[in-house]
Design an enzyme around this catalytic site. Structure first.
Site, short mmCIF file in Angstrom:
data_model
loop_
_atom_site.label_atom_id
_atom_site.label_comp_id
_atom_site.label_asym_id
_atom_site.label_seq_id
_atom_site.Cartn_x
_atom_site.Cartn_y
_atom_site.Cartn_z
N GLY A 11 0.84 -1.20 0.00
CA GLY A 11 0.00 0.00 0.00
C GLY A 11 0.87 1.25 0.00
O GLY A 11 1.88 1.30 0.69
N ARG A 72 0.85 -5.08 -4.87
CA ARG A 72 1.08 -6.21 -3.97
C ARG A 72 1.29 -7.41 -4.88
O ARG A 72 0.45 -7.72 -5.71
CB ARG A 72 -0.13 -6.42 -3.07
CG ARG A 72 -0.32 -5.27 -2.09
CD ARG A 72 -1.29 -5.63 -0.97
NE ARG A 72 -1.23 -4.61 0.08
CZ ARG A 72 -2.06 -3.57 0.17
NH1 ARG A 72 -3.04 -3.44 -0.69
NH2 ARG A 72 -1.94 -2.69 1.14
N ASP A 103 5.75 -4.74 5.96
CA ASP A 103 6.14 -6.07 6.40
C ASP A 103 6.29 -7.09 5.25
O ASP A 103 7.32 -7.74 5.10
CB ASP A 103 5.01 -6.50 7.35
CG ASP A 103 5.27 -7.78 8.04
OD1 ASP A 103 6.31 -7.87 8.68
OD2 ASP A 103 4.42 -8.69 7.91
N THR A 126 4.60 2.62 5.32
CA THR A 126 3.21 2.18 5.48
C THR A 126 2.52 3.08 6.48
O THR A 126 3.14 3.49 7.47
CB THR A 126 3.12 0.71 5.97
OG1 THR A 126 1.77 0.45 6.42
CG2 THR A 126 4.05 0.40 7.12
N ASP A 128 0.35 2.17 8.48
CA ASP A 128 -0.16 1.37 9.60
C ASP A 128 0.64 1.47 10.90
O ASP A 128 0.13 1.16 11.97
CB ASP A 128 -0.25 -0.11 9.19
CG ASP A 128 -1.21 -0.33 8.03
OD1 ASP A 128 -2.08 0.54 7.81
OD2 ASP A 128 -1.08 -1.37 7.35
N ASP A 130 2.84 -0.54 11.96
CA ASP A 130 2.71 -1.87 12.55
C ASP A 130 4.02 -2.64 12.64
O ASP A 130 4.03 -3.86 12.78
CB ASP A 130 1.68 -2.69 11.75
CG ASP A 130 2.04 -2.78 10.27
OD1 ASP A 130 2.99 -2.11 9.82
OD2 ASP A 130 1.35 -3.53 9.54
N ARG A 172 -4.98 -2.06 9.36
CA ARG A 172 -4.94 -3.52 9.28
C ARG A 172 -5.15 -4.13 10.67
O ARG A 172 -6.17 -3.86 11.26
CB ARG A 172 -3.60 -3.96 8.68
CG ARG A 172 -3.71 -5.12 7.70
CD ARG A 172 -2.38 -5.44 7.14
NE ARG A 172 -2.09 -4.66 5.96
CZ ARG A 172 -2.52 -4.99 4.74
NH1 ARG A 172 -3.24 -6.07 4.56
NH2 ARG A 172 -2.22 -4.26 3.71
O1 F6P Z 1 -1.36 -1.28 4.66
C1 F6P Z 1 -1.95 -0.08 4.32
C2 F6P Z 1 -3.45 -0.23 4.19
O2 F6P Z 1 -3.99 1.04 3.89
C3 F6P Z 1 -4.15 -0.82 5.41
O3 F6P Z 1 -4.33 0.10 6.44
C4 F6P Z 1 -5.43 -1.32 4.80
O4 F6P Z 1 -5.95 -2.40 5.53
C5 F6P Z 1 -5.00 -1.76 3.43
O5 F6P Z 1 -3.79 -1.11 3.14
C6 F6P Z 1 -6.00 -1.44 2.35
O6 F6P Z 1 -5.56 -2.02 1.19
P1 F6P Z 1 -6.12 -1.70 -0.26
O7 F6P Z 1 -5.53 -0.39 -0.69
O8 F6P Z 1 -5.64 -2.82 -1.08
O9 F6P Z 1 -7.60 -1.59 -0.15
#
Ligand code: F6P
Length: 320
Positions: A11, A72, A103, A126, A128, A130, A172
């Site tokens: 992301g 991803r 991660d 990120t 997050d 995390d 997340r």
């Molecule tokens: O890891 C970053 C993040 O924004 C998370 O907070 C969230 O769960 C996820 O990516 C959302 O992913 P996508 O952009 O694929 O909807």
């Protein structure tokens, strides 16, 4: 080291562009060539890359997103994908790789070093927050500031209508975005994956705040627990105050990076290239106690994220 590759993966996060700039400019300073790889590991596997110059990174320090684009990539988890990635690197004479991501992106980097001897450096990018080994990840500060701005607006309208706002934020499995947004916006309640919630206690806190003269309430719910819609439904069943749900969604992933994120980006990008220049790979960079650090990738990804319970208690004490 004469030539390195650079990619953003997973992301996107505000500050990735500023980190790209820092990597490219530091590399040029040391006479190292940089190849910008598009769309994360997918671009590496599909050989989508081009050399980056001083001016390739002009005017991006203030821009959200990533000029290299991101993805991803599940293929990178397979042996075939990894071999293809390595053959692209060899084809272009790339000896080192900087990976900006979270991660999952670090695990890909670890495979490249451990199994194929490619020197890799991870930059934590990120929203997050995390990753345990670093106090902050790139993009977290900006994302929380965006959430704050949204909560400020919600507070205005909720107060006019004497409502309760349930606001969903990302993260997340990690509650940091909710925790930091909650404590700095004056939210009365936060719901995070790390602490089980008690609906009776929540209703009691809301009622007490109203008795004490409050005209609205903010509940910040982390996506790792449930959606704003689902929580609103539950809460509306047990309170007579009107409840509304808002999901901030991907808005919190965009926007111009804050000063804090630009500073991290400059320092992370610079450190990453300095390590590669010295022939050091298999490391991630981060910040701990206000110092830029580096650590073995495997060690970093094996550390379990610790939640800041003291900060959580602080919120409970001061938000009423
Ligand atoms: O890891 C970053 C993040 O924004 C998370 O907070 C969230 O769960 C996820 O990516 C959302 O992913 P996508 O952009 O694929 O909807």
């Amino acid at each position: 080291m004469k030539r390195i590759g650079l990619l953003t993966s997973g992301g996107d996060a505000p500050g990735m562009n500023a980190a790209i700039r820092a990597v490219v400019r530091t590399a040029i300073y040391y006479g190292i060539e940089v190849y910008g790889i598009e769309r994360g590991y997918s671009g590496l596997i599909e050989d989508r890359m081009s050399p980056m110059e001083m001016r390739s990174v002009s005017n991006i320090v203030q821009r959200g997103g990533t000029i290299l684009r991101t993805a991803r990539c599940l293929e990178m988890l397979t042996e075939e994908g990894q071999k293809q990635a390595v053959s692209t690197l060899e084809k272009h004479g790339i000896e080192g790789l900087v990976v900006i991501g979270g991660d999952g992106s670090f695990r890909g980097a670890k495979c490249l070093t451990e199994n194929y001897g490619i020197a890799t450096i991870g930059i934590p990018g990120t929203i997050d927050n995390d990753l345990q080994y670093t106090d902050y990840t790139l993009g977290f500060d900006t994302a929380v500031n965006t959430c704050l701005e949204m909560v400020n607006k919600l507070r205005d309208t909720m107060t006019s209508h004497e409502r309760i706002s349930v606001v969903e934020v990302m993260g997340r499995h990690c509650g940091d975005i909710a925790l930091y947004t909650g404590i700095t916006s004056g939210a009365e309640i936060i719901i995070v994956p790390e602490v089980p919630y008690d609906m009776e206690d929540i209703v009691m806190r809301i009622n007490r705040s109203r008795e004490n003269g409050k005209h609205s309430n903010i509940v910040v719910v982390a996506e790792g627990v449930m959606s704003a819609e689902a929580f609103t439904k539950q809460l509306q069943e047990v309170t007579s105050y009107s409840v509304r749900a808002t999901n901030i969604g991907h808005i919190q992933r965009g926007g111009s990076p804050s000063m804090a994120d630009r500073m991290l980006a400059a320092q992370f990008g610079n450190k990453a290239v300095r390590l590669l220049k010295d022939g050091i790979g298999n490391r991630v960079v981060g910040i701990h106690d206000n110092h830029i650090i580096d650590m073995d990738i495997l060690e970093a990804v094996s550390m379990k994220k610790q939640f800041d319970y003291e900060l959580y208690e602080t919120l409970q004490m001061i938000s009423m």
